[in-house]
Scaffold this motif. Structure first.
Motif, mmCIF file in Angstrom:
data_model
loop_
_atom_site.group_PDB
_atom_site.id
_atom_site.type_symbol
_atom_site.label_atom_id
_atom_site.label_comp_id
_atom_site.label_asym_id
_atom_site.label_seq_id
_atom_site.Cartn_x
_atom_site.Cartn_y
_atom_site.Cartn_z
ATOM 1 N N GLN A 17 0.859 -1.175 0.000
ATOM 2 C CA GLN A 17 0.000 0.000 0.000
ATOM 3 C C GLN A 17 0.899 1.230 0.000
ATOM 4 O O GLN A 17 1.792 1.351 0.827
ATOM 5 N N THR B 234 1.189 5.481 0.093
ATOM 6 C CA THR B 234 0.463 6.652 0.577
ATOM 7 C C THR B 234 0.636 7.797 -0.412
ATOM 8 O O THR B 234 1.426 7.711 -1.358
ATOM 9 N N GLY C 263 -2.151 -7.552 9.272
ATOM 10 C CA GLY C 263 -2.945 -6.493 8.679
ATOM 11 C C GLY C 263 -4.213 -6.984 8.026
ATOM 12 O O GLY C 263 -4.928 -6.227 7.386
ATOM 13 N N LYS D 59 1.935 1.905 7.996
ATOM 14 C CA LYS D 59 1.410 2.660 6.861
ATOM 15 C C LYS D 59 2.500 3.293 5.994
ATOM 16 O O LYS D 59 2.446 3.247 4.776
ATOM 17 N N ASN D 60 3.493 3.898 6.580
ATOM 18 C CA ASN D 60 4.532 4.620 5.830
ATOM 19 C C ASN D 60 5.785 3.783 5.605
ATOM 20 O O ASN D 60 6.895 4.305 5.586
#
Length: 150
Positions: A48, A50, A109, A125-126
């Motif tokens: 994923q 961002t 996750g 996330k990052n």
């Protein structure tokens, strides 16, 4: 034409090329990434990105152009070489991120506990922001250290 404008125009052109390369990479490489990792390691990586990741990848040539202008390095040829080295560094760091992902990513996750155990999610996330930032910073640090030696 002033060298500052040449560097900025080159940075804008390089950003456009970067956007096109990222589009190509997203639609032709990352789509097949899960299949490749599944065939090699029996792990399916779910990645994923961002908005910050996309902005860094698309506009790093303009950011570096600003650093070059503020730093007083106004040679377009040197700037182009540096953009190529930075692109190479980002690619190497992204590959390193996938290798680290094969080793360290977990199944935590998952949206549902019923999903298969071979599906691996990035730990936070990052995750990609760290690798992309390192890919941009490593050539800058090397250039800065060389400049200090002179």
């Amino acid at each position: 034409m002033k060298p500052e404008f040449k560097i900025i125009l080159t940075g804008i052109g390089a950003s456009i090329v970067s956007i096109l390369l990222q589009w190509f990479f997203n639609y032709y490489v990352l789509v097949k990434l899960g299949d490749w990792t599944m065939a090699l390691n029996q792990k399916f990586l779910v990645h994923q990105t961002t908005t910050l990741d996309v902005l860094l990848l698309n506009y790093f040539p303009i950011i570096i152009a600003g650093i070059f202008i503020v730093g007083g390095v106004l040679q377009t040829k040197q700037y182009r070489k540096f953009i190529l080295w930075t692109s190479f560094s980002i690619i190497i760091m992204m590959i390193l991120g996938f290798v680290v992902g094969l080793i360290t990513w977990t199944t935590e996750g998952a949206v549902s506990p019923l999903l298969q155990q071979y599906i691996k999610y990035q730990p936070f996330k990052n995750y990609w922001t760290i690798f992309i930032t390192l890919g941009v910073l490593i050539p800058l640090i090397i250039k800065y250290l060389k400049r200090i030696k002179k």
